[in-house]
Design an enzyme around this catalytic site. Structure first.
Site, PDB file in Angstrom:
ATOM      1  NE  ARG A 192     -94.018   5.469  23.297  1.00  0.00           N
ATOM      2  CZ  ARG A 192     -94.729   6.575  23.407  1.00  0.00           C
ATOM      3  NH1 ARG A 192     -94.888   7.355  22.359  1.00  0.00           N
ATOM      4  NH2 ARG A 192     -95.257   6.921  24.560  1.00  0.00           N
ATOM      5  CE1 TYR A 244     -89.384 -12.349   8.867  1.00  0.00           C
ATOM      6  CE2 TYR A 244     -88.561 -14.515   8.245  1.00  0.00           C
ATOM      7  CZ  TYR A 244     -89.079 -13.657   9.197  1.00  0.00           C
ATOM      8  OH  TYR A 244     -89.283 -14.099  10.475  1.00  0.00           O
ATOM      9  CG  ASP A 253     -85.291  -6.303   3.985  1.00  0.00           C
ATOM     10  OD1 ASP A 253     -86.172  -6.694   4.776  1.00  0.00           O
ATOM     11  OD2 ASP A 253     -84.067  -6.388   4.219  1.00  0.00           O
ATOM     12  CE  LYS A 258     -82.420 -12.431  10.444  1.00  0.00           C
ATOM     13  NZ  LYS A 258     -83.450 -11.562  11.020  1.00  0.00           N
TER      14      LYS A 258
HETATM   15  C1  LIG Z   1     -85.872 -15.619  11.576  1.00  0.00           C
HETATM   16  C2  LIG Z   1     -85.781 -14.374  10.768  1.00  0.00           C
HETATM   17  C3  LIG Z   1     -85.350 -14.312   9.480  1.00  0.00           C
HETATM   18  N1  LIG Z   1     -85.443 -13.140   8.781  1.00  0.00           N
HETATM   19  C4  LIG Z   1     -85.903 -12.011   9.180  1.00  0.00           C
HETATM   20  C5  LIG Z   1     -85.972 -10.881   8.239  1.00  0.00           C
HETATM   21  C6  LIG Z   1     -86.658  -9.702   8.591  1.00  0.00           C
HETATM   22  C7  LIG Z   1     -87.313  -9.557   9.964  1.00  0.00           C
HETATM   23  O1  LIG Z   1     -86.303  -9.216  10.890  1.00  0.00           O
HETATM   24  P1  LIG Z   1     -86.498  -9.486  12.473  1.00  0.00           P
HETATM   25  O2  LIG Z   1     -86.396 -11.016  12.649  1.00  0.00           O
HETATM   26  O3  LIG Z   1     -87.845  -8.945  12.893  1.00  0.00           O
HETATM   27  O4  LIG Z   1     -85.330  -8.745  13.090  1.00  0.00           O
HETATM   28  C8  LIG Z   1     -86.694  -8.643   7.694  1.00  0.00           C
HETATM   29  N2  LIG Z   1     -86.123  -8.733   6.462  1.00  0.00           N
HETATM   30  C9  LIG Z   1     -85.478  -9.866   6.073  1.00  0.00           C
HETATM   31  C10 LIG Z   1     -84.868  -9.935   4.701  1.00  0.00           C
HETATM   32  C11 LIG Z   1     -85.392 -10.968   6.954  1.00  0.00           C
HETATM   33  O5  LIG Z   1     -84.744 -12.085   6.549  1.00  0.00           O
HETATM   34  C12 LIG Z   1     -84.806 -15.457   8.704  1.00  0.00           C
HETATM   35  O6  LIG Z   1     -84.948 -15.401   7.445  1.00  0.00           O
HETATM   36  O7  LIG Z   1     -84.179 -16.386   9.254  1.00  0.00           O
END
Ligand SMILES: C/C=C(/N=C/c1c(COP(=O)(O)O)cnc(C)c1O)C(=O)O
Length: 396
Positions: A60, A113, A185, A210
């Site tokens: 974990r 986000y 981020d 991403k």
């Molecule tokens: C559908 C998801 C999108 N984004 C996510 C995202 C996350 C969150 O990341 P997980 O999706 O939990 O891996 C964290 N930090 C940033 C700048 C993000 O764009 C989107 O925008 O299209």
């Protein structure tokens, strides 16, 4: 080759931390699927727990495949250490739950986000942590939002979804002057184009879903920073607050993804630059937001922080949302979908998709237009991406 850490970005992404001759000559690092580990004595477990001995106990919190990915991502971001997680949101929540406690405040940029916004605006309040939203494009507004209970500042740059730029050095200097942590981020830029720690940030987060994974076929997250913070995030945020461990197989896929990260981000950026220029010159387009355009808002920050514009382009049409719907329905190559950083070009409408969790009032208040569209420019032949977009725009 023990001097790999002194090599270039792509060489470290491919070679750092692993010698095939240690593993039967296997060029691709082994995948450790085990959930638990044995040691030769109870004392060995004590020594590992006390940090007197390197070793593994339970999957974990630590795994050799994850550990190699953490070492490579830390090197690419110029960090001491890193921890990988099951998703980007897992990276964010593990970080916040480890570093904050009831009664604390955190100052957050108004544009992040959508699900991260919900965590700040609603989730944390259930545990007595208050998020104070400020306009991070004005560092003086960040300073004004900091109070005696503030413990950290948090932002994305370029920010999701309108790609606005924040001056990392200016904001982190304000935070540091008040003894606060700066959390950035870096999902949209990736360490290929921008390394926030070099501009004064303390912690860098990624949705590795991403660009780092890079093929639209996994969910993952990562936190990079100083050892003390990464240890806390691993042993509290990951081990018992969230338990959101990255699967070793997914870690293996992200290790494969980052081998081509530099190549892919360069191609995404070049194609996105051409898309931004096409949009800028089209009669149906009202506004284009792209860090690689010389006159974009925050262009001076882009020149200081970004080595290229990245793969995301945001834009508004003169016909507003109605025209946006027509455009999305007319595109043949670009796919209507959330997420970004995939080989496939993806287009989405933030107000009804990734940022629907912002209330209409908050979108209005923070300047998230109802008509904004976000394009993740893929790795297809650039001429095909441009032709598809142009045929859709010409119908408006
Ligand atoms: C559908 C998801 C999108 N984004 C996510 C995202 C996350 C969150 O990341 P997980 O999706 O939990 O891996 C964290 N930090 C940033 C700048 C993000 O764009 C989107 O925008 O299209």
């Amino acid at each position: 080759m023990s001097d790999i850490p002194q090599h270039g970005f792509a060489t470290r992404a491919i070679h750092l931390g692993y010698d095939p001759l240690d593993e039967q000559g296997a060029l691709s690092p082994p995948l450790y699927l085990t959930s638990t580990y044995t040691q030769d004595s109870i004392e060995a477990f004590d020594q590992i727990r006390l940090g007197e001995r390197q070793g593994y106990v339970y999957g974990r919190t630590r795994n050799p495949t994850q550990a190699l990915l953490e070492a490579r991502l830390a090197s690419l971001e110029g960090a001491e250490a890193g921890v990988v997680t099951a998703s980007g949101m897992a990276a964010i929540s593990a970080t916040l739950f480890s570093l904050l406690q009831s009664g604390d405040e955190i100052v957050v940029d108004q544009i992040v986000y959508g699900t991260a916004f919900t965590l700040f605006a609603q989730g944390l309040t259930r545990f007595g942590v208050r998020a104070v939203f400020a306009d991070f494009t004005r560092p003086e507004a960040v300073a004004a939002a900091i109070g005696p209970k503030t413990r950290a500042v948090y932002f994305e740059t370029p920010a999701n979804p309108n790609l606005r730029l924040v001056d990392i050095a200016a904001v982190s200097a304000i935070a540091r002057g008040k003894g606060l942590l700066t959390i950035v981020d870096n999902t949209f830029a990736t360490p290929v184009l921008q390394r926030p720690l070099a501009h004064g940030a303390d912690i860098v987060l990624h949705s590795a879903t991403k660009y780092l994974g890079g093929h639209g076929d996994l969910l993952a997250g990562a936190v990079l920073g100083r050892q003390e913070h990464i240890d806390a995030i691993r042993l509290q945020g990951l081990r018992y607050f969230t338990g959101a461990t990255l699967s070793p197989f997914t870690a293996f896929l992200v290790l494969r993804g980052i081998k081509t990260l530099e190549l892919r981000v360069q191609r995404h950026s070049e194609s996105a630059r051409q898309v931004a220029q096409l949009l800028r010159g089209h009669a149906a387009v009202a506004d284009v937001f792209y860090p690689g355009l010389p006159d974009t808002p925050g262009a001076d920050i882009a020149r200081r922080q970004l080595s290229a514009g990245g793969g995301l382009v945001a834009f508004e049409l003169k016909g507003g949302l109605a025209a946006g719907r027509t455009l999305l329905d007319s595109l043949k190559l670009a796919r209507i979908a959330v997420s970004l950083g995939d080989p496939e070009t993806l287009i989405q409408h933030p107000a009804s998709m990734t940022h629907a969790s912002y209330s209409a009032e908050d979108r209005e208040r923070y300047g998230l237009s109802e008509g904004l569209l976000r394009l993740s420019v893929g790795l297809e032949t650039p001429e095909d991406i441009l032709a598809d977009l142009k045929q859709g725009l010409d119908r408006l």
